[in-house]
Design an enzyme around this catalytic site. Structure first.
Site, PDB file in Angstrom:
ATOM      1  N   ASP A  54       0.722  -1.309  -0.089  1.00 58.83           N
ATOM      2  CA  ASP A  54       0.133   0.163   0.110  1.00 58.83           C
ATOM      3  C   ASP A  54       0.849   1.070  -0.438  1.00 58.83           C
ATOM      4  O   ASP A  54       0.537   2.435   0.680  1.00 58.83           O
ATOM      5  CB  ASP A  54      -0.888   0.207   1.528  1.00 58.83           C
ATOM      6  CG  ASP A  54      -0.275   0.204   2.626  1.00 58.83           C
ATOM      7  OD1 ASP A  54       1.353  -0.163   2.688  1.00 58.83           O
ATOM      8  OD2 ASP A  54      -0.611  -0.175   3.537  1.00 58.83           O
TER       9      ASP A  54
ATOM     10  N   HIS B 225      23.325   1.850 -18.785  1.00 61.05           N
ATOM     11  CA  HIS B 225      21.979   2.434 -17.890  1.00 61.05           C
ATOM     12  C   HIS B 225      22.364   1.497 -16.681  1.00 61.05           C
ATOM     13  O   HIS B 225      21.822   0.488 -15.994  1.00 61.05           O
ATOM     14  CB  HIS B 225      20.775   2.097 -18.606  1.00 61.05           C
ATOM     15  CG  HIS B 225      20.459   2.503 -19.149  1.00 61.05           C
ATOM     16  ND1 HIS B 225      19.212   2.385 -20.450  1.00 61.05           N
ATOM     17  CD2 HIS B 225      20.980   4.151 -20.163  1.00 61.05           C
ATOM     18  CE1 HIS B 225      19.722   3.900 -21.102  1.00 61.05           C
ATOM     19  NE2 HIS B 225      20.152   3.953 -20.949  1.00 61.05           N
TER      20      HIS B 225
ATOM     21  N   ASP C  36      26.027  10.335 -14.530  1.00 61.62           N
ATOM     22  CA  ASP C  36      25.097  10.205 -15.265  1.00 61.62           C
ATOM     23  C   ASP C  36      24.541  10.724 -14.664  1.00 61.62           C
ATOM     24  O   ASP C  36      23.610   9.761 -14.314  1.00 61.62           O
ATOM     25  CB  ASP C  36      24.715   9.373 -16.669  1.00 61.62           C
ATOM     26  CG  ASP C  36      23.977   9.913 -17.754  1.00 61.62           C
ATOM     27  OD1 ASP C  36      23.183  10.819 -17.011  1.00 61.62           O
ATOM     28  OD2 ASP C  36      24.013   9.196 -18.798  1.00 61.62           O
TER      29      ASP C  36
ATOM     30  N   ASP D  67      20.748  16.866 -18.018  1.00 61.06           N
ATOM     31  CA  ASP D  67      21.036  15.325 -18.114  1.00 61.06           C
ATOM     32  C   ASP D  67      23.044  15.232 -18.694  1.00 61.06           C
ATOM     33  O   ASP D  67      23.155  15.855 -19.992  1.00 61.06           O
ATOM     34  CB  ASP D  67      20.564  14.633 -19.692  1.00 61.06           C
ATOM     35  CG  ASP D  67      20.283  13.246 -19.939  1.00 61.06           C
ATOM     36  OD1 ASP D  67      21.856  12.969 -18.799  1.00 61.06           O
ATOM     37  OD2 ASP D  67      20.185  12.784 -20.684  1.00 61.06           O
TER      38      ASP D  67
ATOM     39  N   HIS E 161      25.849   3.754 -29.137  1.00 59.11           N
ATOM     40  CA  HIS E 161      24.375   4.211 -28.136  1.00 59.11           C
ATOM     41  C   HIS E 161      24.808   6.116 -29.150  1.00 59.11           C
ATOM     42  O   HIS E 161      26.074   6.005 -30.413  1.00 59.11           O
ATOM     43  CB  HIS E 161      24.716   4.735 -27.461  1.00 59.11           C
ATOM     44  CG  HIS E 161      25.493   5.406 -26.347  1.00 59.11           C
ATOM     45  ND1 HIS E 161      25.756   6.726 -26.583  1.00 59.11           N
ATOM     46  CD2 HIS E 161      26.589   5.556 -25.784  1.00 59.11           C
ATOM     47  CE1 HIS E 161      26.619   7.522 -26.071  1.00 59.11           C
ATOM     48  NE2 HIS E 161      27.033   6.530 -25.319  1.00 59.11           N
TER      49      HIS E 161
ATOM     50  N   HIS F  12      20.134  13.435 -27.311  1.00 58.35           N
ATOM     51  CA  HIS F  12      18.738  12.839 -27.815  1.00 58.35           C
ATOM     52  C   HIS F  12      17.463  14.278 -27.688  1.00 58.35           C
ATOM     53  O   HIS F  12      18.352  15.270 -26.392  1.00 58.35           O
ATOM     54  CB  HIS F  12      17.911  11.974 -26.122  1.00 58.35           C
ATOM     55  CG  HIS F  12      18.479  11.985 -25.646  1.00 58.35           C
ATOM     56  ND1 HIS F  12      17.476  12.790 -24.277  1.00 58.35           N
ATOM     57  CD2 HIS F  12      19.490  11.596 -24.678  1.00 58.35           C
ATOM     58  CE1 HIS F  12      18.500  12.930 -22.900  1.00 58.35           C
ATOM     59  NE2 HIS F  12      19.196  11.790 -23.555  1.00 58.35           N
TER      60      HIS F  12
ATOM     61  N   HIS G 207      14.340  12.377 -21.922  1.00 58.94           N
ATOM     62  CA  HIS G 207      14.017  11.853 -23.190  1.00 58.94           C
ATOM     63  C   HIS G 207      12.569  12.337 -23.911  1.00 58.94           C
ATOM     64  O   HIS G 207      11.696  11.964 -24.351  1.00 58.94           O
ATOM     65  CB  HIS G 207      13.957  10.376 -23.904  1.00 58.94           C
ATOM     66  CG  HIS G 207      15.564   9.872 -22.795  1.00 58.94           C
ATOM     67  ND1 HIS G 207      15.475   8.183 -22.782  1.00 58.94           N
ATOM     68  CD2 HIS G 207      16.498  10.253 -23.108  1.00 58.94           C
ATOM     69  CE1 HIS G 207      16.914   8.434 -22.690  1.00 58.94           C
ATOM     70  NE2 HIS G 207      17.085   9.140 -22.571  1.00 58.94           N
TER      71      HIS G 207
ATOM     72  N   GLU H  21      26.592  13.993 -26.680  1.00 60.80           N
ATOM     73  CA  GLU H  21      26.910  13.241 -25.486  1.00 60.80           C
ATOM     74  C   GLU H  21      27.921  11.573 -26.153  1.00 60.80           C
ATOM     75  O   GLU H  21      27.134  10.281 -26.122  1.00 60.80           O
ATOM     76  CB  GLU H  21      25.742  12.426 -24.489  1.00 60.80           C
ATOM     77  CG  GLU H  21      24.722  12.051 -24.980  1.00 60.80           C
ATOM     78  CD  GLU H  21      23.812  11.241 -24.421  1.00 60.80           C
ATOM     79  OE1 GLU H  21      24.479  10.433 -23.496  1.00 60.80           O
ATOM     80  OE2 GLU H  21      22.567  11.440 -24.343  1.00 60.80           O
TER      81      GLU H  21
ATOM     82  N   TYR I 234      33.366   3.046 -25.050  1.00 59.72           N
ATOM     83  CA  TYR I 234      33.749   1.681 -24.336  1.00 59.72           C
ATOM     84  C   TYR I 234      34.170   0.457 -24.524  1.00 59.72           C
ATOM     85  O   TYR I 234      34.017  -0.303 -25.575  1.00 59.72           O
ATOM     86  CB  TYR I 234      32.494   0.742 -23.748  1.00 59.72           C
ATOM     87  CG  TYR I 234      31.133   2.006 -23.750  1.00 59.72           C
ATOM     88  CD1 TYR I 234      30.668   2.860 -21.962  1.00 59.72           C
ATOM     89  CD2 TYR I 234      30.788   2.860 -24.820  1.00 59.72           C
ATOM     90  CE1 TYR I 234      29.944   4.376 -22.060  1.00 59.72           C
ATOM     91  CE2 TYR I 234      29.759   4.341 -24.495  1.00 59.72           C
ATOM     92  CZ  TYR I 234      29.632   5.072 -23.204  1.00 59.72           C
ATOM     93  OH  TYR I 234      29.009   5.725 -23.007  1.00 59.72           O
TER      94      TYR I 234
ATOM     95  N   ARG J 160      32.474   8.762 -21.035  1.00 57.37           N
ATOM     96  CA  ARG J 160      31.117   9.529 -22.265  1.00 57.37           C
ATOM     97  C   ARG J 160      31.029  10.941 -21.030  1.00 57.37           C
ATOM     98  O   ARG J 160      31.653  10.735 -20.106  1.00 57.37           O
ATOM     99  CB  ARG J 160      29.497   9.179 -21.378  1.00 57.37           C
ATOM    100  CG  ARG J 160      28.562   9.466 -22.505  1.00 57.37           C
ATOM    101  CD  ARG J 160      27.181   8.705 -22.131  1.00 57.37           C
ATOM    102  NE  ARG J 160      26.957   8.725 -20.849  1.00 57.37           N
ATOM    103  CZ  ARG J 160      26.534   7.687 -20.480  1.00 57.37           C
ATOM    104  NH1 ARG J 160      27.083   6.462 -20.757  1.00 57.37           N
ATOM    105  NH2 ARG J 160      25.738   7.146 -19.416  1.00 57.37           N
TER     106      ARG J 160
ATOM    107  N   GLU K 144      28.507  14.455 -21.758  1.00 56.60           N
ATOM    108  CA  GLU K 144      27.089  14.206 -21.940  1.00 56.60           C
ATOM    109  C   GLU K 144      27.048  16.269 -21.835  1.00 56.60           C
ATOM    110  O   GLU K 144      27.401  17.185 -19.784  1.00 56.60           O
ATOM    111  CB  GLU K 144      26.481  13.831 -21.596  1.00 56.60           C
ATOM    112  CG  GLU K 144      24.666  14.371 -21.633  1.00 56.60           C
ATOM    113  CD  GLU K 144      23.979  13.106 -21.283  1.00 56.60           C
ATOM    114  OE1 GLU K 144      24.126  12.517 -20.457  1.00 56.60           O
ATOM    115  OE2 GLU K 144      23.258  12.791 -22.408  1.00 56.60           O
TER     116      GLU K 144
HETATM  117 MN   LIG Z   1      21.868  11.475 -21.777  1.00 56.16          MN
END
Ligand SMILES: [Mn+2]
Length: 441
Positions: free
Chosen positions: A34, A238, A255, A266, A345, A349, A356, A380, A384, A402, A404
């Protein structure tokens, strides 16, 4: 805010072409048994109403060149409010939103048939079908039963997802201001993370520090699940577990972005846990940085996200050839998608109320969207290197980077909204040597 909302609604009504539109607010989502997740308003509903109320509906019924705007919200209920918090009630909601009329949510299904009557088309976001279609279906059924009515009733549906997405894509000055505020808090959180991270600390501590800064400086919290990835965790795009210990010699790939008034930032930065990049780490980092800076220069009105991505890929592949990570002819490596082993990737975006943001990447004619002043998106690039890739010099295996930033398109280029966050090797190493307490609320 009323003028801002009015202008958004006017543009939206023009796209409806006479159709009646129905937009649902979000409801609470169950967490377990709940308990519920914190409430987060549906971006489209918020865009047109600025309301944080759950379980509400917004109906727009065009009449000639104007339209009637009708809101349905939960009624005031002192007993319920004691348990679950204040409700606006219809009077206050009408005042905040500047809509023409506001009723209790209990009247929604009763009144929907008369609101839809006279319209040939009913418009809604098809991605919200589950929440809105049952009510529309009931209203259409009720209208259909009035066999002798000479008034038109909806016989067509219109998906407004792309319409409202494209509208949201071009930001007003007010919206860019919200994104600047989100970016300013994100700046503090990334600086603090660089300063506090050290071998022996944990990803969780860094994650918690960033959350504290997002909230403590007046943000809504994070705009999406923070990725705080040490060492090889950075290879998982991710990664959100954030539960490992930080080891000497590793880099952290973070990130994470603050949400402010529901607008997202972002940002990704990669930095050394002990404050100093190794030679291999800095060589790989510099390739990614060169690609990112080059994309920032390259981007501007008329360009497409696809062109920016291609540009990033060219710089990354050149750099990887120089480091001996890839071998062969640059254009062939790109044409055959060989780079995707190391750069799987896209380069950016749309960004806005959603991290996004909802707009498609295609315009009304199903062609790639050309950038226009006021559009916001991310740049970004990343690299890798799988830990067991024997085609790559040993010193690069298992490394990830990365970088970004968030940009808004200007009349002749882009403005980097997150440019203040340390990014060059020198800036990042200097930021790692700072005291994180400087950035606390
Ligand atoms: Mn991004």
């Amino acid at each position: 805010m009323h003028n801002e909302l009015k202008s958004r609604r006017e543009k939206f009504i023009a796209l409806l072409d006479g159709a009646a539109a129905v937009l649902p607010a979000t409801s609470h989502q169950k967490r377990s048994n709940d308990t519920e997740f914190p409430f987060r308003q549906c971006s489209n509903f918020y865009y047109l109403t600025n309301l944080h109320e759950p379980d509400a509906f917004f109906v727009i019924t065009p009449k000639g060149k104007t339209a009637v705007t009708t809101l349905f919200v939960r009624p005031k209920d002192p007993a319920m409010e004691q348990w679950t918090g204040l409700r606006l009630g219809s009077e206050k909601a009408k005042e905040i939103t500047g809509v023409d009329q506001c009723f209790d949510i209990g009247d929604f299904e009763k009144m929907l048939p008369e609101l839809l009557a006279g319209h040939e088309t009913v418009a809604y976001d098809f991605y919200e079908s589950e929440r809105i279609w049952p009510s529309i279906h009931k209203a259409l059924t009720a209208l259909r039963r009035k066999r002798n009515s000479t008034e038109a009733r909806p016989i067509k549906t219109l998906d407004i997802s792309d319409h409202i997405g494209r509208l949201r894509l071009v930001k007003s000055d007010y919206e860019i201001e919200q994104m600047r505020k989100a970016a300013a808090i994100t700046d503090k959180a990334h600086r603090a993370a660089m300063a506090m991270s050290a071998p022996g600390k944990t990803e969780k501590e860094v994650h918690a520090l960033m959350e504290y800064i997002f909230l403590g400086h007046g943000g809504d919290g994070n705009a999406y699940d923070n990725i705080v990835a040490t060492g090889e965790n950075g290879l998982i795009l991710h990664y959100v577990e954030n539960d490992q210990e930080i080891k000497d010699g590793d880099t952290l790939l973070i990130d994470a972005g603050c949400q402010f008034n529901l607008y997202a930032s972002d940002v990704t930065r990669t930095f050394p846990a002990n404050g100093k990049f190794t030679d291999a780490q800095s060589a790989l980092y510099q390739v990614c940085l060169d690609a990112q800076l080059s994309c920032l220069n390259f981007a501007g009105p008329g360009k497409t996200l696809k062109e920016i991505h291609h540009h990033a890929v060219e710089v990354l592949v050149d750099g990887m050839i120089k480091l001996g990570i890839m071998k062969g002819d640059r254009d062939a490596l790109i044409k055959e998608d060989k780079f995707k082993t190391y750069y799987p990737h896209g380069t950016g975006h749309w960004l806005g109320l959603d991290v996004h943001d909802q707009s498609p990447y295609l315009n009304e004619n199903w062609e790639l969207t050309n950038l226009e002043k006021g559009m916001c998106f991310t740049i970004e690039p990343g690299l890798y290197i799988p830990k067991d890739d024997e085609n790559v010099p040993a010193e690069f295996r298992g490394l990830s980077v990365r970088i970004e930033d968030d940009v808004v398109v200007t009349k002749d280029g882009v403005e980097n909204l997150t440019s203040s966050i340390p990014k060059t090797i020198e800036e990042v190493e200097a930021a790692c040597a700072n005291d994180y307490k400087e950035y606390l609320p």
